[in-house]
Design an enzyme around this catalytic site. Structure first.
Site, PDB file in Angstrom:
ATOM      1  N   HIS A  94       0.813  -1.214   0.000  1.00  0.00           N
ATOM      2  CA  HIS A  94       0.000   0.000   0.000  1.00  0.00           C
ATOM      3  C   HIS A  94       0.847   1.266   0.000  1.00  0.00           C
ATOM      4  CE1 HIS A  94      -3.402  -2.455  -0.103  1.00  0.00           C
ATOM      5  NE2 HIS A  94      -4.268  -1.542   0.293  1.00  0.00           N
ATOM      6  N   ASP A 155      -5.960   4.979   9.797  1.00  0.00           N
ATOM      7  CA  ASP A 155      -7.370   5.154   9.412  1.00  0.00           C
ATOM      8  C   ASP A 155      -7.893   3.926   8.691  1.00  0.00           C
ATOM      9  OD1 ASP A 155      -7.098   7.674  10.377  1.00  0.00           O
ATOM     10  OD2 ASP A 155      -6.941   8.638   8.430  1.00  0.00           O
ATOM     11  N   GLU A 266      -9.452  13.997  14.626  1.00  0.00           N
ATOM     12  CA  GLU A 266      -8.854  14.252  13.310  1.00  0.00           C
ATOM     13  C   GLU A 266      -9.511  15.479  12.698  1.00  0.00           C
ATOM     14  OE1 GLU A 266      -8.534  11.151  10.408  1.00  0.00           O
ATOM     15  OE2 GLU A 266      -7.147   9.975  11.646  1.00  0.00           O
TER      16      GLU A 266
END
Ligand code: FAD
Length: 514
Positions: A94, A155, A266
């Site tokens: 990723h 996240d 956040e």
């Protein structure tokens, strides 16, 4: 001194001698005896050649599925017998810029680590031992079975433990617990000389802190021991909107510095428009909620901001107690009062929120297209100016995906780890999570990459105190600048634990030597 250390490591642990004469790349793997499997004949479309970024495609010599840490050690020791061969651990691929790739090298599939990829929860001591190739999604699910959970998350959870610990691992819990690297008690690592070593704060501590945030440069993480806490059943998940950046940052900083606060904080930037991806409709949390722009002050600029907050609670908690606490925490904040959205969610669904968004993105064909993302840490000192020149100007039209910015406390990051940070006590994570169209033209991707470069250059020109997170540079000179006064330490660590620069060539920090 360093040479002695390396020799001692090798002498103590070596079985396949690395002192054999060097072999050519072609012959090097022929009689490699591992329990796992080796794939040759790969193309640039095979998984080992690709990553989430979709910008680079690099063909390795072979893709190795190890059965455990011993196989990883054997592969590294064998690579050392060649003058040029490199080894890249691939977590879930990723990365954005080919960081887990190895041009004509060996890519190790950490997700197929067989018996090594276990998840063993120790309830009494509140930790979990987990293989380096395990996805955080699986760690969550297993730990919740015991009513426990790690303290700090990313996240999105379909990332491997070894992959995020090689960077930092940051989300809305970092203000309280630090990044994921701050919640590690022990690691098992295979170093660049092919030695399996257990390390922690008190045992082989130099290796431990080198590897945490070490961009895969010093060893391959085959096991990590992660701290746990009691998991809540539920969260109250809230979003509150701001039209003014100074009010947004003041509230965000207040929340991260208060003793009594939310469990997750956040922040996001959105476009002041009805664009479904980047504008007002991206804020509400449920289909029965809507964003009414008439509540915004008349003189609102091109972008808006919202804080995303979560408060943990348990299903047996009295709802009025939860409501009272939420109101008490929100009362201090100065958001646009009628632009507040909230839902109750299970803790698991809250943590899997981006995994759920992934399903939608896959459905519309934009998960597998290129993602020229830019992540950085910007000092509190410069974040207002950054807002003016970047959010309100360069990217005022949005980035066709989420745009995050929220503060964290430097004191929660261990300065002994390899991550480099801006100078100030508070700095902001800024993440431009760009998506392209389903069938993007090359020019669209190039434009996004060019805009990222423009932002970085603007920061340099303005003298902002910033660091790239998940950094990508093409030359040693740029890396040297990135590390600044930590460069010497980084180089010393490299010569101690991976003296031939076998590991993680996709980061392009060091060149393989013999
Ligand atoms: P890979 O991309 O496979 O590898 C990354 C680097 O680590 C490579 O250099 C590789 O060689 C090395 N590596 C991999 N495994 C190991 C190992 N076991 N030991 C040593 N080195 C290893 N990051 C955050 O901090 N917070 C977020 O909220 C967040 N959200 C994300 C959401 C999405 C959708 C995506 C795509 C990325 C997100 N990231 C986030 C970034 C992510 O943490 C990094 O890209 C991370 O490296 C990905 O993990 P991976 O397992 O795919 O690693």
């Amino acid at each position: 001194m360093l040479a002695c250390l390396v020799e001692r490591f090798v002498a103590e642990n070596e079985t396949d001698s690395i002192l054999e004469p060097e072999k050519s790349e072609d012959s090097i793997l022929k009689d490699l005896d591992i329990e796992g499997s080796i794939d040759y004949g790969l193309t640039t479309t095979d998984i080992a050649s690709k990553d989430f970024g979709g910008i680079y495609a690099v063909k390795p010599l072979a893709f190795i599925r190890p059965a455990g840490a011993d196989d990883v050690a054997r592969v590294i020791r064998r690579a050392l017998q060649s003058p040029t061969l490199t080894v890249a651990a691939r977590g879930n691929g990723h990365s954005i810029n080919g960081q887990a790739m190895a041009d004509h090298g060996l890519v190790i599939d950490m997700k197929s680590m067989g018996h090594n990829n276990r998840i063993d929860v120790n309830v009494a001591s509140m930790y979990v031992d987990v293989g380096g190739g395990v996805l955080w999604t699986d760690v969550l699910k297993r730990c919740l079975g015991y009513g426990l959970a790690p303290k700090s998350w990313t996240d999105y959870l379909d990332l491997t433990v070894g992959g995020t610990l090689s960077n930092a691992g940051v989300s809305g819990q970092a203000f309280r617990f630090g990044p994921q690297t701050s919640t590690v008690m022990e690691l098992e690592v295979v170093t660049g000389v092919g030695v399996i070593t257990v390390c922690s704060d008190s045992q082989n501590s130099e290796l431990f802190f080198s590897v945490l945030g070490g961009l895969g440069q010093f060893g391959i993480i085959t096991r990590a021991r992660i701290m746990l806490q009691h998991a809540p059943d539920m969260v109250r998940w809230i979003r509150v909107v701001y039209s003014e950046f100074d009010e947004f940052t003041r509230d965000a900083e207040l929340l991260i510095m208060s003793e009594e606060s939310f469990n997750y904080v956040e922040g996001f930037v959105i476009v002041n428009s009805d664009d479904p991806v980047t504008g007002w409709p991206s804020v509400p949390l449920a289909s029965n909620q809507s964003f009414d722009p008439t509540h915004l002050p008349k003189k609102t600029g091109p972008v808006l901001y919202f804080l995303e907050l979560a408060l943990h609670y348990n299903k047996h908690d009295d709802s009025s107690t939860v409501n009272t606490l939420v109101e008490k925490l929100l009362r201090r904040l100065t958001f646009v009062k009628k632009l507040r959205f909230e839902i109750d969610s299970t803790y698991m669904n809250f943590l899997l929120r981006v995994n759920h968004a992934e399903q939608a993105a896959r459905g519309s064909g934009i998960w597998d297209t290129p993602h020229p993302w830019l992540n950085m840490f910007v000092s509190k000192r410069d974040i207002a100016a950054f807002n003016r020149v970047v959010f309100q100007n360069i990217i005022k039209g949005g980035v066709n995906g989420p745009l995050l910015t929220y503060p964290v406390l430097r004191s929660k990051w261990d300065s002994r780890s390899s991550v480099v940070l801006p100078q100030s006590d508070i700095f902001y994570l800024v993440a431009l999570l760009r998506f392209t169209h389903a069938h993007p033209k090359e020019s669209e991707i190039k434009q996004m990459v060019a805009q990222n470069n423009e932002i970085v250059q603007t920061c340099i020109k303005n003298g902002f105190d910033f660091k790239l997170y998940l950094p990508h540079y093409e030359s040693t000179v740029e890396w040297k600048k990135h590390f600044g006064d930590q460069w010497i330490r980084f180089v010393e660590r490299k010569s101690q634990f991976d003296p031939k620069a076998v590991l993680a060539p996709g980061q392009k920090i060091f060149t393989r030597n013999h």
